[in-house]
Design a protein around this motif. Structure first.
Motif, PDB file in Angstrom:
ATOM      1  N   GLY A 139      87.435 -27.681 110.670  1.00  0.00           N
ATOM      2  CA  GLY A 139      86.959 -28.755 109.799  1.00  0.00           C
ATOM      3  C   GLY A 139      88.018 -29.781 109.470  1.00  0.00           C
ATOM      4  N   LEU A 140      89.270 -29.481 109.748  1.00  0.00           N
ATOM      5  CA  LEU A 140      90.322 -30.415 109.341  1.00  0.00           C
ATOM      6  C   LEU A 140      90.356 -31.651 110.241  1.00  0.00           C
ATOM      7  CD1 LEU A 140      93.341 -29.605 107.441  1.00  0.00           C
ATOM      8  CD2 LEU A 140      93.780 -31.103 109.354  1.00  0.00           C
ATOM      9  N   ASN A 141      90.290 -31.447 111.545  1.00  0.00           N
ATOM     10  CA  ASN A 141      90.341 -32.609 112.449  1.00  0.00           C
ATOM     11  C   ASN A 141      89.108 -33.501 112.297  1.00  0.00           C
ATOM     12  OD1 ASN A 141      92.902 -32.058 113.776  1.00  0.00           O
ATOM     13  ND2 ASN A 141      91.878 -30.253 114.605  1.00  0.00           N
ATOM     14  N   GLU A 142      87.999 -32.915 111.837  1.00  0.00           N
ATOM     15  CA  GLU A 142      86.767 -33.679 111.635  1.00  0.00           C
ATOM     16  C   GLU A 142      86.892 -34.686 110.492  1.00  0.00           C
ATOM     17  OE1 GLU A 142      87.083 -30.598 112.382  1.00  0.00           O
ATOM     18  OE2 GLU A 142      85.689 -30.161 114.022  1.00  0.00           O
TER      19      GLU A 142
ATOM     20  N   HIS B 145      91.415 -33.503  98.401  1.00  0.00           N
ATOM     21  CA  HIS B 145      90.690 -32.316  97.918  1.00  0.00           C
ATOM     22  C   HIS B 145      89.867 -31.681  99.039  1.00  0.00           C
ATOM     23  CE1 HIS B 145      87.530 -35.374  97.387  1.00  0.00           C
ATOM     24  NE2 HIS B 145      86.708 -34.379  97.581  1.00  0.00           N
ATOM     25  N   GLU B 146      89.462 -32.495 100.023  1.00  0.00           N
ATOM     26  CA  GLU B 146      88.746 -31.923 101.168  1.00  0.00           C
ATOM     27  C   GLU B 146      89.711 -31.149 102.069  1.00  0.00           C
ATOM     28  OE1 GLU B 146      86.752 -35.177 103.047  1.00  0.00           O
ATOM     29  OE2 GLU B 146      85.156 -35.262 101.545  1.00  0.00           O
ATOM     30  N   VAL B 147      90.923 -31.667 102.173  1.00  0.00           N
ATOM     31  CA  VAL B 147      91.943 -30.948 102.948  1.00  0.00           C
ATOM     32  C   VAL B 147      92.216 -29.590 102.298  1.00  0.00           C
ATOM     33  CG1 VAL B 147      94.337 -30.991 103.752  1.00  0.00           C
ATOM     34  CG2 VAL B 147      92.968 -33.096 103.799  1.00  0.00           C
ATOM     35  N   ASP B 148      92.414 -29.613 100.979  1.00  0.00           N
ATOM     36  CA  ASP B 148      92.627 -28.345 100.256  1.00  0.00           C
ATOM     37  C   ASP B 148      91.496 -27.363 100.547  1.00  0.00           C
ATOM     38  OD1 ASP B 148      94.746 -29.635  99.138  1.00  0.00           O
ATOM     39  OD2 ASP B 148      93.877 -29.786  97.120  1.00  0.00           O
TER      40      ASP B 148
END
Ligand SMILES: [Zn+2]
Ligand SMILES: [Zn+2]
Ligand SMILES: [Zn+2]
Ligand SMILES: [Zn+2]
Lengths: 479, 479
Positions: free
Chosen positions: B262-265, B352-355
């Motif tokens: 989900g991170l690269n997205e 916060h999405e990265v976290d």
């Protein structure tokens, strides 16, 4: 006739404070063999010990093995060879100990200064680096001599002593000296006794007849010419830490199972009779939990736990040199990182075979990683496992000594830690070697807040003396 | 009419030795914000700077944000707010810098004492912690003022200065102050200039209009109550290091690809026009190899390399706290180990999405590991990415200043490293923010042997002054 020991025991009790003072003086000398800067302190500790021995009437010689192979700017501290008594009608016992210690810094989390013996009067715990490993036991032999002198009791044996200052850094130079002296300084030895290990628990003494070996490796992964800022270069450069954690992750699983192909195949299979031995040992899981300070054990039963510690190999990852290791949040890409791990070895794992499967595995896994960094793995040091005969008169005498001091029979144990010199003494002298521990499993040797209990020290001095009396009388029945 | 700058430039050359002395005095104060024990030195550095500013006729105020949230026994060092000039007919430029530095120990491998500015006369390299990050640039502003005074040239703008002492430890307390002062001390600011980054290579200046953010995490794995001897306990206890290396191994692959689902997205897709921008940048792979001190790059071409550093996220593992990290061979099972890693973030990755994806991933992988140890992962600090408009008059003025000092147009670049305050100034003041670097890519900021080239320092002082002259005249055309 059983030896009459009460006079000796009483004298040890009477002299207890003096013996604690002697330990305190020894702990105050930070004889850390791993640290270049501490080398003069290791030498000072040798001089202290030599002075104490000579004051007791022992003759002392020094052996100087020369410069260290890995650190040629450092001279190996002297190996002290001492003799107390030279009566041909008596048995001669050779004892070994080490006067160097593990590194220790207050900042590591010690509650007290590691180089000040801090005696808690209530609990009897005596905290200090080297208190239990191995200055307490080494001084135990000296204290036993002194108590005999003060009590006017004849010393029952001739005592040969071999004390080194490099045990915590691979015992550099010692093996050659032992082999050299086997037919010289050590030639009269009838048996060997080493006090440099620990009781299985905190209450019951034991005699130890087996040890695991150790093969200690490092993996050096190297890429950039210097440490880099992860913001500036992150994403564009092959990072040594990424590669190293991948490689370290291939060594062992989270249940302690070693993942190096071929390694478990080197282990001698366990037979049914052997399994039963472990059932009889006085040990409870609570002893383990007390020793490790938590309940995070892999097994929930005594037998599996003891066999994992004594009978099977294990692999531990100790740390990484060259990466960011301080508190805080440093955004560094370390340029060169050195992973450290070791394998504890057991019969019939030959060290060179262990090296072969470990290094082959690392090369194979490294090929799979395919980065632009370079990897170099090597053995840092190895010590072979050892298993002795617990039915020898040397063990029988020690067992009776335990009964006379502690009122119970000792457990016959093996140990997980390696004391490579044990095997060297056995091979060089051809005599039986006994491990007779003074400290307990809760002593935290090699960790912060290392301690020796007052009871273990004082009763231990009685034990060492009593052992020498029984060993003097034990009939020579060997099995 | 283009500003007449030769008199100023000549005066800077004439005063060069004095400016180097000023930098030497600053480097001699070890203002390490990460280290508790160094806090008085950080405060001393603030006092030094205040003294220099006041001697030049600037008015200085201090803001004291209070105690650190994470280290409540430490007071955050003062944020210095200074004003030089108060002429309503002139533009007002707000500049920012930091007077704290990264940790540095001679033992880390520095060739010289990190807190003594060591000038190599032949190469012009001036080694010392903080030389390039960020004491050189901070003093650059002061030197520019002084050279104007000595040359008798009118200062072209009103200069507001904001200098903090916590940049290398998360800029604690700064954001609140900037927001507080946006309509007070900073209210006249027409544009913002920050000199706290580096040229792309070693030869050609650049202006920077984009930065990656950073989200810095730690993973704490905890098991035994204290460090254990691996010989005694190895095989019987769940080892935190085994678990931690497994977990760290799930984060990124050996080609730099982030493995957190989900991170690269979260990354904004690259369009064709954007790709072309990277072709025009004056950069060769040799510049990268010089910067990293090796050829261990992930990509072999310029465009991929620059995009990896500026346009895409990256994940770096920085190290492990609590494990064995010294030279030698310590046979310890560390009881509590703390892995440190960070993610460099880019548009449109919301912190916060990265976290969320990172911490979810760690929990998921931890579940798979199934040990008896406990794991706690958390964000240590976050700074958001920033992208500005490079066509603003603030950038146009800086571009002309580069041409007048260096005789070439600057590259318009982005940067991999985060300077969170950039975004804060933009948001709080609503004004354009320019990053105008003084040092070069070879300066080794945050590493051993950090340096600033004499050329970059002295020409950099000219550049900062020239920029202020052009900014005073640039027509207000904004795009
Ligand atoms: Zn020892
Ligand atoms: Zn030891
Ligand atoms: Zn900086
Ligand atoms: Zn910095």
């Amino acid at each position: 006739m059983a030896p009459q020991l009460q006079g000796y025991f009483n004298k040890v009790d009477e002299m207890a404070e003096g013996f604690i003072k002697r330990l305190s003086d020894a702990v105050a000398i930070p004889s850390v063999s791993a640290d270049d800067a501490m080398r003069p302190q290791v030498v000072k500790m040798a001089q202290f010990l030599r002075g104490e021995l000579e004051a007791l009437g022992a003759t002392v010689e020094e052996r100087h093995p020369g410069a260290e192979p890995d650190r040629p700017h450092l001279q190996i501290p002297p190996i002290l060879l001492a003799r107390y008594g030279n009566d041909k009608s008596k048995r001669t016992i050779l004892v070994y100990g080490h006067y160097d210690v593990q590194p220790a810094l207050k900042e590591d989390g010690w509650a007290t200064d590691p180089f000040v013996l801090s005696v808690d009067q209530k609990s009897g715990k005596m905290f200090g680096r080297g208190s239990t490993d191995d200055k307490g036991p080494v001084l135990g032999w000296l204290n036993a001599i002194e108590a005999h002198q003060k009590a006017g009791i004849e010393f029952p044996v001739n005592l040969l002593m071999c004390f080194e200052g490099m045990e915590e850094y691979g015992s550099e130079g010692l093996d050659d000296i032992i082999h050299d002296e086997a037919k010289k300084f050590f030639k009269d030895a009838d048996a060997v006794c080493i006090s440099d290990n620990y009781w299985l628990g905190a209450e019951k003494p034991c005699l130890t007849y087996g040890l695991r070996g150790v093969s200690y490796y490092q993996i050096c992964v190297h890429g950039p010419g210097q440490d880099l800022h992860s913001g500036v270069y992150g994403g564009s450069v092959s990072e040594p830490m990424t590669d190293l954690v991948k490689l370290l992750g291939t060594l062992v699983d989270n249940k302690g199972k070693i993942l190096v192909p071929g390694l478990n195949e080197l282990v001698k299979p366990v037979d049914e009779e052997e399994k039963k031995l472990y059932e009889g040992i006085s040990f409870e899981m609570k002893d383990l939990y007390d020793g490790i300070g938590s309940c995070s054990s892999i097994y929930q039963d005594k037998e599996s736990t003891l066999m994992a510690r004594w009978r099977f190999p294990s692999l531990s990852i100790h740390g990484i040199e060259g990466a960011f290791s301080a508190p805080g949040a440093k955004t560094v890409i370390p340029a060169k990182v050195i992973g450290k791990f070791s394998v504890r070895t057991v019969p019939n794992m030959e060290p060179h075979e262990v090296d072969k499967v470990v290094l082959t595995h690392l090369e194979y896994e490294w090929e799979k990683i395919r980065t632009n960094n370079t990897m170099e793995a090597k053995l840092l040091h190895a010590g072979k496992w050892w298993v002795s005969s617990p039915k020898h008169w040397n063990f029988a005498a020690a067992s009776k000594a335990v009964e006379s001091v502690f009122g119970c029979k000792p457990d016959m144990t093996r140990e997980g830690g390696s004391i490579p010199v044990t095997l060297t003494f056995e091979q060089a002298t051809g005599k039986n070697v006994l491990l007779l521990p003074m400290g307990s499993s809760t002593d935290a040797a090699h960790s912060i807040n290392e301690k020796l209990d007052r009871r273990n020290y004082i009763e231990g001095i009685k034990l060492l003396g009593a052992y020498l009396h029984y060993v003097a009388e034990e009939p020579q029945v060997e099995q």
